[in-house]
Design a protein around this motif. Structure first.
Motif, PDB file in Angstrom:
ATOM      1  N   LEU A   1     -55.727   6.781  53.868  1.00  0.00           N
ATOM      2  CA  LEU A   1     -54.969   8.037  53.910  1.00  0.00           C
ATOM      3  C   LEU A   1     -53.577   8.032  53.353  1.00  0.00           C
ATOM      4  O   LEU A   1     -53.077   6.925  53.385  1.00  0.00           O
TER       5      LEU A   1
ATOM      6  N   LYS B   1     -50.182  10.747  51.567  1.00  0.00           N
ATOM      7  CA  LYS B   1     -49.660  12.090  51.772  1.00  0.00           C
ATOM      8  C   LYS B   1     -50.472  13.212  51.180  1.00  0.00           C
ATOM      9  O   LYS B   1     -50.265  14.218  51.840  1.00  0.00           O
ATOM     10  N   ASP B   2     -51.499  13.161  50.375  1.00  0.00           N
ATOM     11  CA  ASP B   2     -52.055  14.134  49.552  1.00  0.00           C
ATOM     12  C   ASP B   2     -53.439  14.200  50.366  1.00  0.00           C
ATOM     13  O   ASP B   2     -54.172  13.089  50.763  1.00  0.00           O
ATOM     14  N   PRO B   3     -53.789  15.263  50.854  1.00  0.00           N
ATOM     15  CA  PRO B   3     -55.117  15.709  51.510  1.00  0.00           C
ATOM     16  C   PRO B   3     -56.213  15.101  50.613  1.00  0.00           C
ATOM     17  O   PRO B   3     -56.456  15.153  49.450  1.00  0.00           O
TER      18      PRO B   3
ATOM     19  N   TRP C   1     -60.034  18.315  55.001  1.00  0.00           N
ATOM     20  CA  TRP C   1     -59.025  17.785  54.448  1.00  0.00           C
ATOM     21  C   TRP C   1     -58.140  17.025  55.300  1.00  0.00           C
ATOM     22  O   TRP C   1     -57.487  17.710  56.331  1.00  0.00           O
TER      23      TRP C   1
ATOM     24  N   TYR D   1     -55.053  14.091  55.755  1.00  0.00           N
ATOM     25  CA  TYR D   1     -53.940  13.366  55.145  1.00  0.00           C
ATOM     26  C   TYR D   1     -52.734  13.071  56.121  1.00  0.00           C
ATOM     27  O   TYR D   1     -52.968  13.166  57.418  1.00  0.00           O
ATOM     28  N   LYS D   2     -51.999  11.818  55.976  1.00  0.00           N
ATOM     29  CA  LYS D   2     -50.947  11.687  56.769  1.00  0.00           C
ATOM     30  C   LYS D   2     -49.455  12.263  56.593  1.00  0.00           C
ATOM     31  O   LYS D   2     -49.285  12.701  55.625  1.00  0.00           O
TER      32      LYS D   2
ATOM     33  N   TRP E   1     -58.032  21.530  47.499  1.00  0.00           N
ATOM     34  CA  TRP E   1     -56.532  21.096  47.344  1.00  0.00           C
ATOM     35  C   TRP E   1     -56.324  21.001  45.863  1.00  0.00           C
ATOM     36  O   TRP E   1     -57.198  20.350  45.156  1.00  0.00           O
TER      37      TRP E   1
ATOM     38  N   LYS F   1     -49.682  23.195  52.713  1.00  0.00           N
ATOM     39  CA  LYS F   1     -50.364  21.571  52.956  1.00  0.00           C
ATOM     40  C   LYS F   1     -50.503  21.671  54.076  1.00  0.00           C
ATOM     41  O   LYS F   1     -51.547  21.173  54.587  1.00  0.00           O
TER      42      LYS F   1
END
Length: 167
Positions: free
Chosen positions: A57, A59-61, A84, A86-87, A108, A129
């Motif tokens: 994972l 930053k982007d989904p 979706w 992400y972190k 996304w 986001k």
């Protein structure tokens, strides 16, 4: 002193007995149906392993598939859905891909003119986001959020609930 049973009394007793058995034959299954949830075994657990490692994972989904068994009356089927994921710092966020406007699937970076947003192609709906709906676009509510856990380094998806990030 013994009393004799008349024909009328005999027929009355017979009909009442038969009627009682017939009523019990109908009422007992209906009672069982009404109380069925009480007799069911507890669920195996609410979290579903996805097969995606936490280390994958960013930053982007990313699209994360998960499967579960769904029971419709007497038919059980395996359903595949996705979220979706992400972190966000140390937290892991999982959002539902279902648009709150008409139930279409959001993507996304689905629109070149609106990068780094979730985009719904049905009516040009957009979300930030964190799943918050962008004012002036069709969705009236943020994307739903899933409970997330990590077990053995594998991401697990839980129950869907109202988005707590988009406030």
């Amino acid at each position: 002193m013994s009393q004799r049973v008349t024909r009328r009394q005999f027929l009355n007793y017979s009909l009442m007995g038969v009627g009682s058995f017939m009523a019990a034959g109908m009422i007992l299954p209906m009672g069982r149906f009404a109380l069925d949830p009480v007799f069911k075994a507890d669920a195996k657990g609410d979290m579903i392993a996805t097969g995606v490692k936490e280390s994958e994972l960013g930053k982007d989904p990313i699209k994360v598939d998960f499967k579960f068994e769904q029971e419709d009356a007497w038919y059980t089927s395996e359903v595949t859905e996705f979220a979706w994921v992400y972190k966000d710092g140390k937290d892991i966020v999982a959002l539902s891909p279902v648009c709150k406007h008409l139930g279409c699937t959001v993507q996304w970076n689905g629109s070149d003119s609106n990068p780094n947003q979730f985009y719904c192609p049905c009516h040009s709906g957009r979300y930030e986001k964190n799943g918050k709906n962008i004012p002036g676009t069709p969705p009236l509510a943020p994307l739903d959020q899933y409970d997330v856990a990590v077990k053995g380094g594998i991401v697990q998806i839980g129950n869907k609930h109202e988005n707590k990030l988009a406030k």
